[in-house]
Scaffold this motif. Structure first.
Motif, PDB file in Angstrom:
ATOM      1  N   PHE A   1     -66.034   2.231 -24.094  1.00 57.22           N
ATOM      2  CA  PHE A   1     -66.796   2.282 -24.898  1.00 57.22           C
ATOM      3  C   PHE A   1     -67.127   3.796 -26.518  1.00 57.22           C
ATOM      4  O   PHE A   1     -66.626   4.817 -25.301  1.00 57.22           O
ATOM      5  N   ASN A   2     -66.740   3.507 -27.321  1.00 55.31           N
ATOM      6  CA  ASN A   2     -66.563   4.821 -28.145  1.00 55.31           C
ATOM      7  C   ASN A   2     -67.976   5.095 -28.818  1.00 55.31           C
ATOM      8  O   ASN A   2     -69.113   3.673 -28.874  1.00 55.31           O
ATOM      9  N   LEU A   3     -68.874   5.850 -28.325  1.00 60.13           N
ATOM     10  CA  LEU A   3     -70.712   6.537 -29.427  1.00 60.13           C
ATOM     11  C   LEU A   3     -70.074   6.998 -30.059  1.00 60.13           C
ATOM     12  O   LEU A   3     -69.434   8.589 -30.067  1.00 60.13           O
ATOM     13  N   LEU A   4     -70.961   5.883 -31.925  1.00 58.48           N
ATOM     14  CA  LEU A   4     -70.665   7.421 -32.666  1.00 58.48           C
ATOM     15  C   LEU A   4     -72.247   7.995 -33.225  1.00 58.48           C
ATOM     16  O   LEU A   4     -73.030   7.095 -32.948  1.00 58.48           O
ATOM     17  N   VAL A   5     -72.031   8.884 -33.758  1.00 59.07           N
ATOM     18  CA  VAL A   5     -73.345  10.223 -33.380  1.00 59.07           C
ATOM     19  C   VAL A   5     -72.595  11.201 -34.344  1.00 59.07           C
ATOM     20  O   VAL A   5     -72.074  10.972 -35.085  1.00 59.07           O
ATOM     21  N   PRO A   6     -73.922  11.158 -35.601  1.00 57.18           N
ATOM     22  CA  PRO A   6     -74.053  12.167 -36.256  1.00 57.18           C
ATOM     23  C   PRO A   6     -72.921  13.907 -35.961  1.00 57.18           C
ATOM     24  O   PRO A   6     -72.960  13.776 -35.513  1.00 57.18           O
ATOM     25  N   GLY A   7     -72.125  13.632 -36.920  1.00 58.03           N
ATOM     26  CA  GLY A   7     -71.217  14.621 -36.637  1.00 58.03           C
ATOM     27  C   GLY A   7     -72.330  16.285 -36.115  1.00 58.03           C
ATOM     28  O   GLY A   7     -71.604  17.032 -35.408  1.00 58.03           O
ATOM     29  N   GLU A   8     -73.271  16.628 -36.668  1.00 56.18           N
ATOM     30  CA  GLU A   8     -73.879  17.680 -36.477  1.00 56.18           C
ATOM     31  C   GLU A   8     -74.658  17.818 -35.350  1.00 56.18           C
ATOM     32  O   GLU A   8     -74.959  18.718 -34.900  1.00 56.18           O
ATOM     33  N   MET A   9     -74.512  16.823 -34.313  1.00 59.28           N
ATOM     34  CA  MET A   9     -75.602  16.530 -33.083  1.00 59.28           C
ATOM     35  C   MET A   9     -74.706  17.629 -32.133  1.00 59.28           C
ATOM     36  O   MET A   9     -73.608  17.456 -32.003  1.00 59.28           O
ATOM     37  N   SER A  10     -75.593  18.140 -30.809  1.00 58.40           N
ATOM     38  CA  SER A  10     -75.395  19.219 -30.456  1.00 58.40           C
ATOM     39  C   SER A  10     -74.476  18.124 -28.962  1.00 58.40           C
ATOM     40  O   SER A  10     -74.831  17.132 -29.212  1.00 58.40           O
ATOM     41  N   VAL A  11     -73.529  19.016 -28.603  1.00 57.62           N
ATOM     42  CA  VAL A  11     -73.534  18.716 -27.264  1.00 57.62           C
ATOM     43  C   VAL A  11     -73.727  17.915 -26.171  1.00 57.62           C
ATOM     44  O   VAL A  11     -73.796  17.547 -26.063  1.00 57.62           O
ATOM     45  N   ALA A  12     -75.330  18.589 -26.615  1.00 57.38           N
ATOM     46  CA  ALA A  12     -75.725  18.674 -24.999  1.00 57.38           C
ATOM     47  C   ALA A  12     -77.221  17.305 -25.581  1.00 57.38           C
ATOM     48  O   ALA A  12     -77.034  17.082 -24.513  1.00 57.38           O
ATOM     49  N   ASP A  13     -77.188  17.173 -26.922  1.00 53.76           N
ATOM     50  CA  ASP A  13     -77.931  15.600 -27.305  1.00 53.76           C
ATOM     51  C   ASP A  13     -77.036  14.857 -27.079  1.00 53.76           C
ATOM     52  O   ASP A  13     -77.502  13.948 -26.259  1.00 53.76           O
ATOM     53  N   ALA A  14     -75.982  14.954 -27.644  1.00 47.79           N
ATOM     54  CA  ALA A  14     -74.920  13.633 -27.218  1.00 47.79           C
ATOM     55  C   ALA A  14     -74.506  13.444 -25.450  1.00 47.79           C
ATOM     56  O   ALA A  14     -74.834  12.628 -24.936  1.00 47.79           O
ATOM     57  N   HIS A  15     -74.489  14.671 -24.528  1.00 48.98           N
ATOM     58  CA  HIS A  15     -74.794  14.456 -23.191  1.00 48.98           C
ATOM     59  C   HIS A  15     -76.138  13.856 -23.198  1.00 48.98           C
ATOM     60  O   HIS A  15     -75.696  13.047 -21.916  1.00 48.98           O
ATOM     61  N   CYS A  16     -77.692  13.546 -23.515  1.00 47.98           N
ATOM     62  CA  CYS A  16     -78.473  12.978 -23.020  1.00 47.98           C
ATOM     63  C   CYS A  16     -78.302  12.256 -23.358  1.00 47.98           C
ATOM     64  O   CYS A  16     -78.763  11.041 -22.058  1.00 47.98           O
ATOM     65  N   LEU A  17     -77.598  11.806 -24.335  1.00 45.49           N
ATOM     66  CA  LEU A  17     -77.455  10.293 -25.381  1.00 45.49           C
ATOM     67  C   LEU A  17     -76.702   9.779 -24.075  1.00 45.49           C
ATOM     68  O   LEU A  17     -77.101   8.253 -23.628  1.00 45.49           O
ATOM     69  N   CYS A  18     -75.308  10.730 -23.946  1.00 43.28           N
ATOM     70  CA  CYS A  18     -74.521   9.396 -22.317  1.00 43.28           C
ATOM     71  C   CYS A  18     -75.387   9.064 -20.786  1.00 43.28           C
ATOM     72  O   CYS A  18     -75.048   7.439 -20.893  1.00 43.28           O
ATOM     73  N   ASP A  19     -76.148   9.799 -21.368  1.00 46.21           N
ATOM     74  CA  ASP A  19     -76.548   9.857 -19.307  1.00 46.21           C
ATOM     75  C   ASP A  19     -77.441   8.458 -19.383  1.00 46.21           C
ATOM     76  O   ASP A  19     -78.139   8.111 -18.828  1.00 46.21           O
ATOM     77  N   ARG A  20     -78.456   8.481 -20.569  1.00 44.73           N
ATOM     78  CA  ARG A  20     -79.223   7.525 -21.346  1.00 44.73           C
ATOM     79  C   ARG A  20     -78.829   6.247 -21.050  1.00 44.73           C
ATOM     80  O   ARG A  20     -79.224   4.770 -20.329  1.00 44.73           O
ATOM     81  N   LEU A  21     -77.755   5.890 -21.353  1.00 50.03           N
ATOM     82  CA  LEU A  21     -76.791   4.604 -21.609  1.00 50.03           C
ATOM     83  C   LEU A  21     -76.244   4.417 -20.373  1.00 50.03           C
ATOM     84  O   LEU A  21     -76.204   2.862 -20.154  1.00 50.03           O
ATOM     85  N   GLU A  22     -75.331   5.023 -19.587  1.00 46.50           N
ATOM     86  CA  GLU A  22     -75.285   5.148 -17.892  1.00 46.50           C
ATOM     87  C   GLU A  22     -76.414   4.105 -17.475  1.00 46.50           C
ATOM     88  O   GLU A  22     -76.124   3.207 -16.674  1.00 46.50           O
ATOM     89  N   GLU A  23     -77.184   4.766 -17.623  1.00 40.79           N
ATOM     90  CA  GLU A  23     -78.677   4.951 -16.476  1.00 40.79           C
ATOM     91  C   GLU A  23     -78.706   3.245 -17.431  1.00 40.79           C
ATOM     92  O   GLU A  23     -78.805   2.530 -16.173  1.00 40.79           O
TER      93      GLU A  23
END
Length: 305
Positions: free
Chosen positions: A257-279
């Motif tokens: 799926f597509n994860l929609l995040v604010p454009g100013e969000m850092s790559v590291a924070d987006a990656h952590c959010l993806c990890d949380r979703l996967e878990e």
């Protein structure tokens, strides 16, 4: 405690060993049911024996397929070999339908020339023993299929369980003939045809499920709901998602799926959010591979404007 540990060990056997158990049970019931048929000359018992022959063939195919599924992913098959399970259920469904057609043909011939039945009580008793063996193996295989999440084991187990119920219906009908006058022996081919029609229904269901898997049908509604609950539970008001898709390959699920995040969000924070979703998703559905594509939320806001 000792018995509990024994049963836990027994149920955690590899799927291939469970398939071997199915083959062994099919050989035993095949001998019993064909013995009952030759003893009685009942076309109803012949139909029951033919289904056991299909059970044996399907068990061998299941063992071969599960051996292929156990091969780790490689360069040629980066997603693994799990999809081979759908070939097993498809072959089993086709074999069931072929066996049912042969049963109907034999029963139709019996309408033209009625044959006296012999030693019917003994033949019925032998068939009941074979059904008891099939029931025990089918019950165990259904437990193992859920533990391994294997469509191959599930298809084989459901086929065996169908065999049990059709055998019980056949035995009930033939038991009437033990006490009925000779004119009632027309029930024998009628019972065989009813059994064959039920077998065809099972075969069509297996073919349909196999085709759905090969065509990458989406996961069942209840599993999709689990995924949505996991995603919504891991996201806050600042994030969203769309484009949810899923499929299943054998026992392995694939979700993207597509994860929609604010454009100013850092790559590291987006990656952590993806990890949380996967878990979160994998916590609700085991053996799930999650693929998330991160996109800026503003892109969709601008498009809507």
């Amino acid at each position: 405690a000792i018995m509990r540990r024994f049963f836990l060990f027994f149920f955690m056997l590899r799927a291939e060993r469970v398939a071997l158990l199915s083959i062994g049970a099919s050989i035993v019931t095949l001998c019993l049911k064909f013995g009952a048929y030759f003893l009685t000359d009942s076309v109803g018992l012949f139909s029951d024996a033919m289904e056991s022959f299909v059970n044996l063939t399907a068990g061998i195919v299941a063992l071969l397929v599960l051996t292929v599924v156990a091969i780790p992913a490689d360069d040629s098959h980066p997603y693994g070999h799990d999809k081979a399970e759908y070939f097993s259920s498809g072959v089993e469904g086709a074999l069931i339908i072929v066996a049912a057609i042969s049963i109907i043909w034999a029963a139709w011939q019996r309408f033209a020339s009625t044959v006296a039945l012999h030693h019917l009580p003994l033949g019925v008793a032998i068939s009941l023993v074979a059904s008891a063996v099939n029931y025990g193996v089918a019950w165990y295989m259904l437990r193992a299929a859920r533990a391994h999440d294997s469509i191959t084991l599930e298809a084989d187990a459901k086929h065996l369980m169908t065999d049990v119920w059709t055998s019980i219906g056949m035995v009930a009908g033939l038991s009437i003939l033990i006490f009925a006058p000779p004119a009632w022996q027309v029930l024998d081919p009628l019972i065989a045809i009813l059994i064959a029609l039920n077998i065809i229904k099972t075969g069509i269901e297996l073919l349909h499920r196999s085709l759905n898997g090969l065509m990458d049908a989406t996961l069942p509604p209840e599993e999709m709901e689990e995924i949505r609950l996991a995603i919504n539970g891991a996201l806050d008001a600042m994030h969203s998602h769309n484009g949810l898709r899923s499929r299943k390959s054998g026992s392995r699920r694939f979700v993207e799926f597509n994860l929609l995040v604010p454009g100013e969000m850092s790559v590291a924070d987006a990656h952590c959010l993806c990890d949380r979703l996967e878990e979160a998703i994998e916590g609700r559905l085991t053996r799930t591979s999650v693929n998330i594509h991160v996109e800026p939320l503003e892109k969709y806001i601008d498009c809507d404007a």
